[in-house]
Design a protein around this motif. Structure first.
Motif, short mmCIF file in Angstrom:
data_model
loop_
_atom_site.label_atom_id
_atom_site.label_comp_id
_atom_site.label_asym_id
_atom_site.label_seq_id
_atom_site.Cartn_x
_atom_site.Cartn_y
_atom_site.Cartn_z
N ASP A 63 6.06 -13.00 46.91
CA ASP A 63 5.59 -11.66 45.53
C ASP A 63 6.28 -10.97 45.33
OD1 ASP A 63 5.10 -10.55 48.05
OD2 ASP A 63 3.02 -11.49 47.60
N GLU A 64 7.02 -10.05 45.83
CA GLU A 64 6.33 -8.78 44.89
C GLU A 64 8.47 -8.56 44.84
OE1 GLU A 64 6.18 -5.88 48.11
OE2 GLU A 64 6.80 -7.07 49.32
N ARG A 66 10.99 -9.41 42.71
CA ARG A 66 11.46 -9.62 41.22
C ARG A 66 10.86 -8.24 41.09
NH1 ARG A 66 9.20 -14.98 41.28
NH2 ARG A 66 11.06 -15.99 41.35
N ASP A 67 9.56 -7.52 40.42
CA ASP A 67 9.69 -6.24 40.90
C ASP A 67 10.25 -4.99 41.57
OD1 ASP A 67 7.77 -7.66 38.62
OD2 ASP A 67 6.20 -7.74 39.66
N TYR A 69 13.45 -4.87 42.55
CA TYR A 69 14.58 -5.43 42.53
C TYR A 69 14.89 -5.05 41.30
CZ TYR A 69 15.33 -5.25 47.69
OH TYR A 69 15.06 -4.97 49.06
N ASP A 70 14.04 -4.98 40.17
CA ASP A 70 14.36 -4.85 39.03
C ASP A 70 15.26 -4.37 38.42
OD1 ASP A 70 13.98 -6.16 36.14
OD2 ASP A 70 12.37 -4.18 35.87
N GLU A 104 20.19 -17.38 43.61
CA GLU A 104 20.01 -17.29 41.83
C GLU A 104 18.42 -18.15 40.73
OE1 GLU A 104 24.80 -17.23 41.71
OE2 GLU A 104 24.37 -19.36 41.67
N PHE A 106 15.63 -17.50 42.52
CA PHE A 106 15.07 -16.50 42.57
C PHE A 106 15.02 -15.85 41.55
CE2 PHE A 106 12.40 -13.64 44.24
CZ PHE A 106 11.38 -13.96 44.29
N PHE A 107 15.71 -15.57 41.50
CA PHE A 107 16.30 -14.55 40.52
C PHE A 107 15.97 -14.35 39.35
CE2 PHE A 107 16.03 -11.68 44.80
CZ PHE A 107 15.70 -11.21 44.10
N GLY A 108 16.97 -15.98 39.10
CA GLY A 108 17.90 -16.03 37.64
C GLY A 108 18.50 -15.80 37.32
N LYS A 109 19.77 -15.29 37.42
CA LYS A 109 21.16 -14.39 37.68
C LYS A 109 22.31 -14.77 39.13
CE LYS A 109 19.76 -9.75 38.79
NZ LYS A 109 19.32 -8.41 39.20
#
Length: 223
Positions: A63-64, A66-67, A69-70, A104, A106-109
């Motif tokens: 739940d955290e 993505r933020d 490792y942005d 890929e 989960f992070f969309g890249k």
């Protein structure tokens, strides 16, 4: 001596909560880094993973992440961190391929980097990493001049970030124009260690003869 600015590259393993403090330091000094993650070992919220030198090591929650490792690069560290050279080939292939696919999604890249769990691998594992779409795979074997590697599936770093000869290796790496170090943020178990690391990142960031790069960028620029 090579006049080209030395590329500084670093990577950090395992997706632990102390990465948040590490990232605060990196952001403050405009330093780039790659984080090697195990998609199958993170639950929705933070959880206690193990004890390192009397210090609790906690995994970050999904739940955290993505933020947290942005703005930083993500690489695959396998699905659940096994010794890939000690399990059946089909199981190793799943660990590598599913680990990448889930990161890929989960992070969309795109995730093109890999780090061998425990630093262990063999020719079969190297082939599996390459076949599943990875551009490079990091080992824990140290070399003076890491780039270009003899084999991208055995990309050796210059040293661990706690190496006693860290700065000697830093200077020696100038001849090859790449200084590559790695580690785990949970290894910093005292305030003096955090202070020393902050000072090291500041020193490298303010060195006019260097520039920070992501590992994938390094390979993308190679002829």
């Amino acid at each position: 001596m090579n006049d080209k600015p030395m590329a500084l590259i670093q990577c950090w393993d395992d997706g632990v909560t102390t990465d948040t403090r590490l990232l605060d330091i990196l952001r403050r000094h405009d330093a780039k880094a790659t984080f090697n993650l195990n998609a199958g070992l993170h639950e929705k919220s933070r959880r206690l993973d193990w004890i390192y030198k009397d210090t609790e090591v906690w995994k970050l929650g999904m739940d955290e992440m993505r933020d947290v490792y942005d703005g930083f690069s993500i690489a695959n560290h396998s699905l659940t961190h096994p010794h890939l050279d000690e399990i059946p080939v089909d199981a190793a292939r799943r660990e590598i391929a599913e680990g990448r696919d889930r990161l890929e999604q989960f992070f969309g890249k795109s995730v093109t980097g890999f780090a061998y769990p425990f630093g262990t691998y063999n020719e079969t594992v190297m082939s599996l990493v390459h076949e599943t779409g990875h551009v490079y795979a990091r080992t824990v074997q140290v070399v003076t001049h890491p780039f270009p590697p003899v084999d991208a599936m055995a990309f050796h770093p210059c040293c661990h970030f706690l190496a006693p000869d860290f700065w000697e290796r830093y200077e020696k790496a100038r001849e090859g124009s790449v200084f590559y170090f790695w580690g785990h943020s949970y290894e910093m178990v005292s305030e003096p260690m955090w202070t020393s690391f902050d000072e090291a990142i500041a020193r490298m960031s303010h060195d006019p003869r260097t520039c920070w790069q992501n590992i994938a960028e390094l390979f993308a620029e190679a002829p």
